[in-house]
Scaffold this motif. Structure first.
Motif, PDB file in Angstrom:
ATOM      1  N   ARG A 118     -27.277 -13.516 -30.544  1.00  0.00           N
ATOM      2  CA  ARG A 118     -25.825 -13.687 -30.384  1.00  0.00           C
ATOM      3  C   ARG A 118     -25.182 -14.219 -31.667  1.00  0.00           C
ATOM      4  O   ARG A 118     -24.098 -13.756 -32.061  1.00  0.00           O
ATOM      5  CB  ARG A 118     -25.535 -14.626 -29.212  1.00  0.00           C
ATOM      6  N   LEU A 151     -22.236 -12.349 -34.112  1.00  0.00           N
ATOM      7  CA  LEU A 151     -20.987 -12.980 -34.537  1.00  0.00           C
ATOM      8  C   LEU A 151     -20.862 -13.028 -36.055  1.00  0.00           C
ATOM      9  O   LEU A 151     -19.953 -13.664 -36.588  1.00  0.00           O
ATOM     10  CB  LEU A 151     -20.887 -14.384 -33.936  1.00  0.00           C
ATOM     11  N   ASP A 177     -20.641 -19.380 -28.299  1.00  0.00           N
ATOM     12  CA  ASP A 177     -19.507 -18.926 -29.101  1.00  0.00           C
ATOM     13  C   ASP A 177     -18.642 -20.101 -29.530  1.00  0.00           C
ATOM     14  O   ASP A 177     -18.115 -20.130 -30.655  1.00  0.00           O
ATOM     15  CB  ASP A 177     -18.681 -17.916 -28.307  1.00  0.00           C
TER      16      ASP A 177
END
Length: 358
Positions: A194, A198, A346
């Motif tokens: 992840r 990003l 995130d």
């Protein structure tokens, strides 16, 4: 009489011809009992040359073949994309007792962790397979051959690389496991996947099991190796971050508190950010790295009150802290997919980005 003998000879010749044809046709079929000597695999005992990947399908030497939740733990070790380091993807130094467990039951390899999603685990592994299939190196030793010879325990160490944007800063993710195992399948590879999505670079460390001190020394060695080989790796050396969950968060906290050189690494800056998930480690100082800290209120291992005292102490010491408390995600929630902690990573990346070139 002669006519009868002649006819019998014809019949015999026809029968022999038919048998010969059948024999030749049979020989032209692949013999499933003949092992493929070019495909070296590990069976449930860690030995032998067992073909197949447990669900009736074979990778046939294709490094691009994806795993599924119907495959088995041994298929990770045996996968040609992971040749030479497949065992280090798993949680223990000796994983042979787990080889016959289907990946749908992968949670049994990581008993201290919760919310283990086999689909998430397999997705991260398949990302690694795709990287290998496109010609990328995904595993790097951080110790030299001489260092490993002097200390054989270092044979079970290294870093796995998930590439983001070229020259972007890097994170080192330290999976937990109470220093009795390394939960990379759940708390390492999916997080790094992840982070790379990003746009940032991420490494997952496979450290020595059994000692917080040795594990943190391995982390210091990994950071030193990464920065020393930044040009080859294609990553930026400024504003790196350290990430950890549970035991791994202790490793990250040690570096954020004392620095890389304190654990035998190079004379390097402290991390720009420390991302610390569900640990009761309580150390702090005024020069502790800016920290993103998270935990769930129902965590049965990391007491939320202890975590919040540390948050308060860090803030009182002048350290910037972003704290996220969730309610029901439990301990070792990894990405938190399907829980109230989903999306926390995130937020942590956004916190880190605030401290890049700041």
């Amino acid at each position: 009489m002669q006519t009868t003998d002649f006819k019998n000879k014809i019949r015999i010749n026809m029968i022999l011809s038919l048998l010969l044809i059948l024999f030749l046709v049979d020989c032209s079929k692949p013999d499933a009992t003949i092992p493929d000597d070019n495909k070296e695999t590990v069976d449930e005992t860690g030995n032998g040359n067992e073909n197949g990947n447990g669900n009736g399908n074979s990778n046939n030497g294709n490094t691009g073949a994806h795993l599924t939740t119907g495959d088995y733990v041994r298929d990770i070790v045996n996968h040609p994309a992971f040749e030479g380091f497949g065992e280090l993807l798993l949680s223990r130094d000796d994983n042979s007792s787990y080889y016959n467990i289907p990946l749908s039951g992968v949670s049994s390899l990581m008993p201290y962790h919760g919310n283990i999603r086999p689909d998430v685990v397999v997705s991260a592994l398949n990302r690694m397979i795709d990287d290998v299939n496109s010609g990328k190196t995904i595993f790097y030793d951080v110790y030299t051959g001489q260092q490993k010879k002097q200390n054989p325990a270092k044979n079970n160490t290294g870093i796995f690389f998930f590439r983001g944007s070229p020259d972007a800063p890097f994170a080192v993710v330290c999976p937990g496991g109470g220093f009795s195992y390394v939960g990379s399948l759940h708390e390492g590879f999916p997080l790094a996947q992840r982070i790379s999505e990003l746009g940032l670079n991420a490494f997952v460390i496979r450290y020595r099991i059994g000692s917080e001190q040795y594990a943190t020394e391995d982390l210091a060695a990994a950071i030193t190796y990464i920065i020393g080989n930044a040009e080859t790796l294609g990553i930026g050396t400024d504003d790196y971050s350290v990430w950890g969950g549970s035991a791994g968060a202790r490793m990250a906290g040690n570096i954020a508190l004392s620095g890389v050189s304190a654990y035998g690494g190079g004379n390097l800056p402290k991390p720009a950010t420390a991302v610390i998930a569900y640990t009761v480690q309580s150390t702090y100082s005024s020069d502790f790295s800016p920290a993103f800290i998270t935990v769930a209120a129902n965590d049965g291992i990391a007491n939320v009150n202890t975590v919040e005292r540390r948050v308060e102490n860090l803030r009182n010491a002048g350290v910037e802290v972003e704290y996220r408390r969730y309610q029901t995600a439990g301990h070792g929630f990894g990405l938190g997919t399907g829980t109230d902690a989903e999306g926390w990573l995130d937020l942590a990346v956004e916190f880190w980005k605030k401290h890049i070139n700041n």
